[in-house]
Write an enzyme that holds these catalytic residues in place. Structure first.
Site, short mmCIF file in Angstrom:
data_model
loop_
_atom_site.label_atom_id
_atom_site.label_comp_id
_atom_site.label_asym_id
_atom_site.label_seq_id
_atom_site.Cartn_x
_atom_site.Cartn_y
_atom_site.Cartn_z
N HIS A 141 -38.80 -49.63 30.79
CA HIS A 141 -39.29 -48.27 30.55
C HIS A 141 -38.16 -47.26 30.55
O HIS A 141 -37.22 -47.37 31.33
CB HIS A 141 -40.30 -47.91 31.66
CG HIS A 141 -40.91 -46.55 31.50
ND1 HIS A 141 -41.89 -46.29 30.58
CD2 HIS A 141 -40.65 -45.39 32.15
CE1 HIS A 141 -42.23 -45.01 30.68
NE2 HIS A 141 -41.49 -44.44 31.62
N CYS A 176 -32.15 -59.17 0.30
CA CYS A 176 -32.38 -58.55 1.61
C CYS A 176 -31.21 -57.73 2.12
O CYS A 176 -31.43 -56.70 2.78
CB CYS A 176 -32.76 -59.62 2.63
SG CYS A 176 -31.87 -61.18 2.48
N LYS A 234 -30.95 -54.42 -0.03
CA LYS A 234 -32.22 -53.73 0.21
C LYS A 234 -32.25 -53.08 1.58
O LYS A 234 -32.63 -51.92 1.75
CB LYS A 234 -33.36 -54.74 0.05
CG LYS A 234 -34.79 -54.21 0.25
CD LYS A 234 -35.31 -54.36 1.65
CE LYS A 234 -35.19 -55.74 2.23
NZ LYS A 234 -36.15 -56.71 1.77
N CYS A 260 -30.23 -63.23 -1.47
CA CYS A 260 -30.22 -62.41 -0.25
C CYS A 260 -29.02 -61.50 -0.19
O CYS A 260 -29.14 -60.30 0.04
CB CYS A 260 -30.27 -63.31 0.98
SG CYS A 260 -30.24 -62.38 2.52
N GLU A 313 -41.65 -52.10 0.23
CA GLU A 313 -40.33 -51.70 0.72
C GLU A 313 -39.67 -50.70 -0.22
O GLU A 313 -39.16 -49.65 0.22
CB GLU A 313 -39.45 -52.94 0.88
CG GLU A 313 -39.85 -53.79 2.08
CD GLU A 313 -39.12 -55.10 2.17
OE1 GLU A 313 -39.11 -55.71 3.26
OE2 GLU A 313 -38.56 -55.55 1.14
N TYR A 339 -44.41 -57.41 -0.20
CA TYR A 339 -43.40 -56.75 0.64
C TYR A 339 -42.34 -56.05 -0.20
O TYR A 339 -41.87 -54.95 0.17
CB TYR A 339 -42.76 -57.77 1.60
CG TYR A 339 -41.81 -58.77 0.98
CD1 TYR A 339 -40.45 -58.53 0.96
CD2 TYR A 339 -42.28 -59.96 0.44
CE1 TYR A 339 -39.57 -59.44 0.40
CE2 TYR A 339 -41.41 -60.87 -0.12
CZ TYR A 339 -40.05 -60.61 -0.13
OH TYR A 339 -39.20 -61.51 -0.69
N GLU A 372 -42.08 -52.09 25.64
CA GLU A 372 -42.83 -52.32 26.87
C GLU A 372 -44.33 -52.42 26.64
O GLU A 372 -45.05 -53.00 27.47
CB GLU A 372 -42.55 -51.22 27.89
CG GLU A 372 -43.12 -49.85 27.53
CD GLU A 372 -42.86 -48.81 28.61
OE1 GLU A 372 -43.13 -49.09 29.79
OE2 GLU A 372 -42.37 -47.71 28.28
#
Length: 448
Positions: free
Chosen positions: A437, A48, A51, A43, A182, A178, A442
């Site tokens: 909002h 990750c 990346k 990682c 990616e 993935y 939302e």
């Protein structure tokens, strides 16, 4: 005093191994850890973290263009791969130092060398030194899988992609998961011509069908080419250093780099597991029980090497649970239900819980709510790219059993929403929450 050199010897200083080491040490255990590459594991060093930094860098390609619609006089900009690559690696080195410092602060002995299992309670270092430990924890992670075919040695994996000497103008990426999607988004935003080659007919298997179809549509609009049902036959290196990729059912493709992202396998080869009787599954993963214990009582395993859920936060939880259970007197079992996940594609995906198909198969009667909209920023920027949010609800109980999102900042929004799914909240609970909002999030409380 124990007759062993250590109470715990950890093989692998990745996310799971580091967490287990420092927590066990904080409980008073004498701990050593061996790492033959760099402290931090996949990682931090080649996964990750670097990346995600490339993903941030890639986003500026569109942000700089969009800024003009928001009143900024941005000139045409040139991308410098060397500068980003070196800055990312500098950050990786900084983080590696912090991980090492954490182990040092907890008085964990670190052996920067390869270690293998020499017995149920014995490890052997690369120089031949043998050490004993009451318990051994294997946390060697996963490794990129490269299928065997002629010329496969010319391909790179996610291990090497962060160190490219120069940005390739044309990239062929093998895989549909993935990692493939990616890096397809990253290289495409950097200006490379990207082709994803998949031996099957589906990307992101395991994610909701509508979400992955939306990513495919957007990716193709951005200029990424997809070849499905196209297995690799061979890669030929040309005299000028370029590569010709030969595929089944497709014309050959000439590229400057070929990235194989065909999944990851447990990193158990040569560790000495089978020699001491540790049971492995058909994929080479260490079989463990809910307490992370293998078939040899003194040997445990956590993280990707067990092939349960290959995610860094899961490995960390497993390492923590192991240390608390064995050395802290706090028996802990990791709950693998409703683990959120993300794909840092362009745009990104966030998901938690059951897909629509899984819910129909398991629950029978369900309700599905969707919101298909254009983010406010995209409207003013003149981008037609649309976000898609999807909620899957158990019709019998009104409980939300799945959330699936693709759009700007989807993972950031999904992390908080995953708490609601994990807690078993209902659609009515979402409906009763006042919208924040204006925001994209939302939409989750306005689904009709």
């Amino acid at each position: 005093m124990s007759n062993f050199d250590y109470d715990l010897f950890v093989i692998g200083a990745g996310s799971g191994g580091v967490r287990a080491s420092r927590i066990a040490a904080s409980h008073g255990a004498r701990v050593a850890v061996a790492e033959d590459y760099r402290v931090g594991g996949t990682c931090v060093i080649r996964g990750c973290v670097p990346k995600k930094l490339l993903v941030y860098g890639a986003h500026f390609a569109e942000d700089l263009k969009d800024a003009r619609h928001f009143g900024w006089d941005v000139p045409d900009c040139k991308f410098d791969w060397d500068r980003l690559r070196d800055n990312v690696q500098a950050e990786v080195t900084r983080l590696e130092g912090l991980y090492g410092q954490t182990l040092e602060n907890h008085k964990v002995t670190v052996f920067k060398t390869r270690a293998t299992i020499a017995g149920p309670q014995k490890v052997r270092l690369a120089d031949g030194t043998e050490l004993t430990a009451e318990r051994i924890l294997v946390a060697t992670g996963g490794w990129p899988h490269v299928p065997e075919f002629p010329g496969s040695e010319h391909a790179i994996t996610s291990n090497e992609v962060f160190h490219l000497d120069k940005l390739p103008k044309r990239v062929v990426i093998a895989g549909g998961g993935y990692i493939a999607n990616e890096f397809a988004g990253i290289f495409n935003e950097f200006g490379s011509k990207v082709t994803i080659v998949n031996r099957g007919d589906t990307i992101l298997r395991g994610y909701d069908e509508q979400i992955r179809d939306r990513l495919l549509q957007i990716s193709m609009t951005k200029g990424i080419d997809f070849k499905f049902n196209a297995p690799f036959e061979k890669i030929v290196q040309n005299d000028d250093g370029t590569l010709t990729v030969h595929l089944g059912g497709c014309e050959p493709i000439v590229a400057d780099a070929v990235l194989v992202a065909a999944g990851r396998v447990p990193n158990t080869k040569g560790v000495g597991l089978e020699e001491v009787g540790v049971d492995l599954d058909d994929h080479g993963a260490i079989k463990v029980d809910e307490s992370n214990q293998s078939s040899v009582p003194s040997i445990y395993a956590v993280g990707d090497v067990t092939n349960r859920i290959q995610l860094t936060p899961v490995a960390i939880r497993e390492g923590q649970a192991f240390a608390d259970s064995v050395f802290g007197g706090k028996p802990t079992v990791v709950d693998y239900q409703n683990v959120p996940s993300a794909v840092f594609s362009h745009p990104p995906i966030g998901a938690v819980g059951m897909t629509e198909a899984e819910a129909r198969n398991k629950l029978g009667s369900i309700r599905v709510y969707t919101s298909d909209f254009r983010a406010m920023k995209n409207v003013l920027a003149g981008r037609n790219e649309r976000a898609l949010y999807k909620m899957v609800v158990n019709a019998a109980t009104d409980q939300v059993v799945g959330l699936h999102m693709i759009g700007p900042d989807a993972p950031e929004i999904l992390q908080a929403a995953a708490i609601a799914v994990k807690a078993g909240l209902t659609k009515a609970d979402f409906d009763n929450t006042v919208a924040l909002h204006p925001s994209m999030a939302e939409e989750l409380v306005l689904l009709k």
